[in-house]
Design an enzyme around this catalytic site. Structure first.
Site, PDB file in Angstrom:
ATOM      1  CG  ASP A 288       0.773  24.352   1.694  1.00 33.43           C
ATOM      2  OD1 ASP A 288       1.451  24.661   0.699  1.00 33.43           O
ATOM      3  OD2 ASP A 288       0.804  23.228   2.224  1.00 33.43           O
TER       4      ASP A 288
ATOM      5  CE1 TYR B  73       5.904  24.719   8.071  1.00 39.62           C
ATOM      6  CE2 TYR B  73       7.953  23.465   7.987  1.00 39.62           C
ATOM      7  CZ  TYR B  73       7.023  24.297   7.381  1.00 39.62           C
ATOM      8  OH  TYR B  73       7.222  24.718   6.084  1.00 39.62           O
TER       9      TYR B  73
END
Length: 282
Positions: A51, A109
């Site tokens: 994002d 992540y």
């Protein structure tokens, strides 16, 4: 031939990974640079979209090209045309059967969080920030509720396009590193009389899962921080998970400290498993 690239980027200035009409995405800049170097149109497919504001340490992409060039040529040539906050780290020819997304067995992540009474300055955009001290044991206990295969609808953004909310979270580790003496002195000098003493430190949350829903990591972070600050007990995480409703969870946390560490592939593909920049994270 098919070529795989490892790409690192600072996502602060960009509107995420996926190409948009604005042209201000990582994919847009990468494909433009590849096109200029190859003198032809190049289309890439990535391992995992990020994002706006999210960083990538080892995004893996692949593309097809009739050109037969050495790996170092793809790296140096493409980087010549990229902005300074996006860089190809490596290039490698791969079999036609390789697909950056479909061949990934997991994705990783990291979220880096600064705990300090003073907001980040030099690190602005590269770390998340909390003002209040966090309880590591409470967050560890809450994280255990998320491990394994679950319906993660409570942590899914409304615009998520994934076909199923059922994902498997293999690992969620939480570690803390104390900041230096200078940071501790700055923290102490910024406290008001009567404020509780607070140590300045970095929290590092690492996630590894089969795949992730849109905003899933940031929504989990919002819940972990709420628990770490004592707003909820660790058992609340199970209630949020069972509710299967976004309304049950905490607000989505900032993208600033979120890093896509990269995909996990079978070693038989012979691709690098970790970015050198991994060791630079706090």
């Amino acid at each position: 031939m098919r070529v795989a690239l490892g790409v690192a980027y600072n996502g602060q200035r960009y509107s995420g990974w996926q190409s948009q009409l604005s042209g201000n995405t990582i994919q847009d800049h990468l494909e433009a640079a590849l096109g200029r170097f190859a003198a032809q149109e190049v289309h890439t497919l990535c391992a995992g979209r990020t994002d706006a504001g999210v960083h990538g340490l080892m995004q893996v992409v692949h593309f097809d090209t009739p050109l037969d060039r050495a790996p170092f040529s793809w790296v140096r040539g493409t980087n010549t045309f990229l902005p300074p906050d996006i860089a190809v780290q490596w290039a490698q020819p791969v079999p036609d059967a390789f697909h950056s997304r479909a061949c990934a067995t997991a994705r990783r992540y990291a979220y880096v969080l600064l705990q300090s009474p003073v907001r980040p300055s030099v690190e602005a955009g590269r770390v998340g920030w909390v003002f209040h001290a966090l309880d590591g044991d409470a967050m560890q206990a809450a994280a255990r509720h998320l491990l394994g295969e679950h319906d993660f609808s409570s942590f899914r953004a409304s615009g998520c396009q994934a076909k199923s909310p059922v994902k498997t979270l293999h690992r969620l580790s939480i570690t803390r590193r104390m900041a230096g003496d200078g940071a501790q002195m700055a923290a102490a000098s910024s406290m008001r009389p009567g404020d509780a003493a607070m140590e300045c430190c970095y929290w590092r949350f690492e996630f590894e899962g089969s795949a992730f829903l849109h905003h899933m990591v940031r929504n989990i972070m919002g819940c972990l921080i709420a628990i770490g600050q004592g707003t909820y007990a660790p058992q609340w995480m199970q209630q949020v998970l069972d509710a299967r409703s976004r309304d049950a969870a905490a607000p989505t946390f900032s993208p600033d400290g979120l890093y896509f560490l990269g995909p996990v592939y079978d070693p038989s593909w012979g691709l690098p498993s970790r970015s050198p920049a991994y060791d630079w994270l706090p």
